[in-house]
Enzyme design. Structure first.
Site, short mmCIF file in Angstrom:
data_model
loop_
_atom_site.label_atom_id
_atom_site.label_comp_id
_atom_site.label_asym_id
_atom_site.label_seq_id
_atom_site.Cartn_x
_atom_site.Cartn_y
_atom_site.Cartn_z
N SER A 1 -8.31 83.72 12.08
CA SER A 1 -7.69 82.41 11.91
C SER A 1 -6.76 82.29 10.72
CB SER A 1 -8.78 81.32 11.83
OG SER A 1 -9.66 81.58 10.76
N LYS B 1 -3.19 76.62 11.06
CA LYS B 1 -3.11 75.22 10.63
C LYS B 1 -1.79 74.53 10.97
CE LYS B 1 -7.12 74.42 8.51
NZ LYS B 1 -8.01 73.29 8.85
#
Length: 403
Positions: free
Chosen positions: A303, A53
């Site tokens: 992720s 992110k």
């Protein structure tokens, strides 16, 4: 704004140079050994703030004007985008306010506060939290930093795709964990622009999969409900910006069950020594579910690695059960001396480690002379589980339930 293109992603990569880590691409030899598919992990769980992110958040916030920076930024997130925005804002010296859904994991909350952000809790889902953050933006003037539905966010996330191609020049398939679609869209755009022959596959938790119905309808659709351990990809409606890109560039969207997520998380922790959160393990889960469907060499995104230890404990137990390495069995016994000892001896003779024993007389279904005993057992696989159950039954014990 104009549609995102490869130049935007390359520009984001230049901006992010020195800010983010170029995370490693590590071989998952244990998958190839078992299934014959060459798989590598793109380890964004080792990224700054624990997930991909920061790529999009920094690319978005760093492009604000001085006047916009003075107003501060606001975001909504279950945790990873929160940390990415908080860290990016801290690096750039900007005030950040983060809205989190009620029940957001404690470690993600603590990390976000640790990066200097102010945290407010609102709503049960990320979609409800997004509404609150947007209202705060309108009232306060703070710049709203969307977790996935913005061109700069998508371009920033797309830098992972550039790194995948640099690190794996012979890659044939890229598999990406998918929630709102920012990472998948950016990665697919980067890869397809440079290597259109590479197949790009997105993976969602089947109990929070908004893309399959949205793609079928031709526009983003809102899910009526969601329920998944993968909070980081539990997004009820795709973003407009990533949806357009995904519609054009992504070859396939797959979904995975909660059991598959738990199993993949357990095996990745054991075999690759990598801690990954449920949302971050979806790509691996899809490969383990159907390895023959993925042409190698394959790169799977990990992720994120931000997981609450309490959730990790529950997920690992589920993973052990789905791998045949844990058995809970409830047995109804006569409430008399020696009955429990006989049961324990029966189980012990099967080479089973008893993790825990509990019993109750309070079940209304029990006769006054009966007791329910629950055993938690460590097993060596599905065959061993069946042998234990068969032995218990053969010895005359009544099995009430097991899993």
């Amino acid at each position: 704004m104009k549609p995102v293109n490869l130049d935007d992603i390359r520009d984001a990569a230049s901006l992010l140079d020195g800010v983010i880590r170029h995370t490693p691409s590590l071989s998952a030899g244990w998958i190839e050994k078992k299934y014959g598919v060459n798989v590598s992990f793109k380890c964004e769980n080792l990224q700054r703030a624990g997930s991909f992110k920061i790529r999009g958040a920094y690319n978005r916030i760093a492009r604000l004007s001085e006047a916009e920076r003075a107003r501060g930024v606001v975001a909504a997130s279950a945790g990873n985008h929160a940390q990415g925005v908080a860290l990016a804002a801290q690096i750039l010296g900007i005030e950040a306010t983060i809205f989190m859904p009620l029940g957001a994991p404690l470690p993600k909350f603590q990390a976000t506060v640790g990066y200097g952000a102010t945290v407010k809790f609102h709503g049960k889902t990320i979609d409800e939290t997004l509404v609150a953050a947007f209202e705060f933006s309108e009232q306060s003037g703070a710049i709203f930093i969307h977790p996935f539905d913005h061109e700069h966010i998508v371009a920033g996330q797309g830098t992972m795709g550039l790194e995948i191609l640099e690190q794996n020049p012979d890659v044939k398939t890229v598999v990406v964990c998918t929630g709102g679609g920012g990472l998948l869209a950016g990665t697919a755009l980067a890869i397809k622009s440079l290597r259109p022959d590479v197949k790009v596959i997105g993976v969602q938790a089947e109990m929070a999969a908004a893309y399959p119905p949205s793609l079928a309808a031709g526009s983003p659709q809102m899910l009526p409900k969601m329920s998944t351990m993968a909070d980081g990809i539990a997004v009820g409606k795709p973003g407009d910006v990533p949806f357009k890109i995904i519609s054009e560039y992504v070859d396939e969207i797959r979904t995975v069950s909660e059991a598959s997520l738990a199993r993949a998380l357990l095996l990745t922790l054991e075999r690759s020594k990598l801690q990954v959160e449920p949302a971050g393990i979806a790509a691996v889960a899809a490969i383990l579910d159907d390895p023959e469907a993925f042409e190698g060499p394959v790169v799977a995104s990990l992720s994120g690695g931000n997981i609450d230890p309490l959730l990790l404990n529950r997920v690992l137990r589920t993973g052990l059960a789905t791998s045949g390495r844990f058995l809970m069995v409830q047995i109804r016994l006569a409430d008399q001396p020696g009955a429990l000892a006989k049961l324990v001896s029966c189980v012990g003779d099967m080479g089973t480690n008893i993790i825990q024993v509990s019993h109750t007389h309070m079940n209304p279904a029990l006769a006054i002379s009966e007791v329910d005993v629950e055993l938690e057992l460590e097993t060596r696989g599905f065959e061993h589980r069946e042998q234990i159950l068969n032995q218990i039954i053969a010895q005359g014990f009544e099995v009430v339930t097991h899993y």
